[in-house]
Design an enzyme around this catalytic site. Sequence first.
Site, short mmCIF file in Angstrom:
data_model
loop_
_atom_site.label_atom_id
_atom_site.label_comp_id
_atom_site.label_asym_id
_atom_site.label_seq_id
_atom_site.Cartn_x
_atom_site.Cartn_y
_atom_site.Cartn_z
N HIS A 123 74.96 139.56 8.67
CA HIS A 123 75.64 140.74 8.38
C HIS A 123 75.14 141.85 9.54
CE1 HIS A 123 74.01 144.77 6.66
NE2 HIS A 123 75.20 144.87 5.62
N ASN A 124 76.48 143.01 9.32
CA ASN A 124 76.90 144.40 10.07
C ASN A 124 76.49 143.23 11.82
OD1 ASN A 124 76.48 145.29 8.54
ND2 ASN A 124 74.85 146.73 8.61
N GLU A 153 80.18 139.48 10.45
CA GLU A 153 81.09 140.39 9.33
C GLU A 153 81.56 141.79 10.30
OE1 GLU A 153 79.42 143.58 5.91
OE2 GLU A 153 77.88 143.58 7.28
N ASP A 155 82.86 145.12 10.00
CA ASP A 155 83.12 146.87 8.98
C ASP A 155 84.85 148.07 10.50
OD1 ASP A 155 80.97 145.60 7.91
OD2 ASP A 155 79.90 147.39 8.43
N HIS A 168 79.42 150.86 11.90
CA HIS A 168 78.74 151.80 10.65
C HIS A 168 79.09 152.76 10.21
CE1 HIS A 168 75.27 151.26 7.42
NE2 HIS A 168 76.12 149.62 7.79
N GLU A 202 84.45 144.06 6.38
CA GLU A 202 84.37 145.09 4.78
C GLU A 202 85.17 146.15 6.16
OE1 GLU A 202 80.62 148.93 5.26
OE2 GLU A 202 80.07 146.53 5.48
#
Length: 572
Positions: A123-124, A153, A155, A168, A202
């Site tokens: 995640h992230n 991931e 973003d 983020h 994302e």
Amino acid sequence: MINGICYCVQANMKKSKPPTSRRAEIQLLYQNYAAGLSTLPACALLKFLHKEQMELTANEETVESLIDRYEIEETAIESRSMTFEGFLRYMESKDCCVFNQAHSSVYQDMGQPLTSYFISTSHNTYLTGDQLVGESHLDAYVSALRKGCRCLEIDCWDGPDMEPVVYHGYTLTTKILFKDVITTVEQHAFEVSAYPVILSLENHCSQEQQEIMAQYLISILGDKLLTAPLDHSTKHLPSPNDLKYKIIIKNKKLKRPIKTEEAAGAEESAEEGEDDYDDEDEEEEDHQSKAKFWSPRKAGSKKAKKKVVVAEALSDLVIYTRSVKFISFSHSRDNQNYYENTSMAEKKARKLVKASGPDFTRHNQSFLSRIYPAGSRTSSSNYNPQEFWNVGSQLVALNFQSLGLPMDLNDGRFQDNGGCGYVLKPAVLMSSERSFDPSCSQHRLKPTHLLLKVISGSNLPVPRTGKALDPFVRVEIHGIPSDSRRKNTHTVKGNSLSPHWDADMNFSINVPELSLIRFCVRDQTGLLSSEFVGQYTLPFTSLKKGYRWVPLRARDGCSLDPASLFVFVWYS
């Protein structure tokens, strides 16, 4: 049977003065089987392998191989026997590790659909620190891939000069270029595993910058990028074998066919974003925890977020992992396609586990589901992944940069099957005939009985103060709720070099095939306080019987060699 094992060796141990080191315990074993001889004959070594180590397939050839590998004294080699030094080298080798070395290579069936596997998921992935002011760095992708991570991931946000950036959103985390992330992935994707990498986008970019993202994906990844379905007519996802050396894009996808421009606009705006701001339960927490870092125009503006429309060029690259909104298990059963997957925050997933465990398990037999940490975890802390593996969720995403129990469990789970990042889910999660509810304690008529004897430790790392440890060992079982237990040995005062516990621990495990065993050494610093020293986690199914050593790891997962534990394992 359990209490009858190694009677003669353990009786000798009890008669003798308690050994002061692991070496002394191994010497007792050696002397017992050498039976007064100066060296250990091959036939006695074979007897040891059968009786104590439960290596029932061992034969004369096995023994010959061990002598050739671990004995260095010429006279012993010629007489096909082992000196104590050779026996000690064998007992401290990987052949005697508590982790089954056959599982350090890929050994599972890799021909099942992707839905049949736990998949190591980050995640992230870009972050090296917290979610508010942490640094984004390409090294975070390299580190995750080298740990066997198979779902990363990214973003994506609009950047200056038409260069999409990764960070983020609405926070003070630093930014890196999307093209650099993709270049890094291309270079390191298959260093430790040949099996497919999923890039979970994302996506917050404008259509113009999404077009550029698509160009980078195609030009940088080249043949590694999956751009078309494989030639198979089944209604199941392809297998890890089918997708070897392929990189798969997980994102929203335009619906086809679209007949009019007006319909196209309606279709696109109806598409739900697959991101950490999608889940209504989490959105409130995200807003509260990050509002002071958000720009006034964006803060609390749900409508602004929903205007992201997927560009056709990027949509075309989404083949088997199309992100759709989770509505309900019945809705998924009636409407979701095999190539579509859902994501949900831990809070929502936890509610579903408690309310509809069997439905969740059935859902995960047909579809990929991704679970991600709550937005309120601004320090990038992690939940316990076991609760979602218990219902068969494949993509249980963790912050790989955050050390502690959840990442220990993740490392332990994915140490299995050669560390390739794909671990076949146990049959109990895949049965179409029997539903599985992890909250139900009675799953089989006879639970597995596990005996762990924590005998001693060796060369435990001393803290910076130089003061010797007051160590104790905590053994934890992580599985379904009724199987999850922990037990401690007593504390040994002031002994880092060779603490001796000789502690028996008994556990009853209903679903061993889902369970992880964690050995954790702690330093007793006060009446009710202790500090982490080292740990080792492995699947129950990779646990070797007999006298075994446990290699200890630091908080960051790195080896603390030569620090180790010496244990005896039996289960039936």
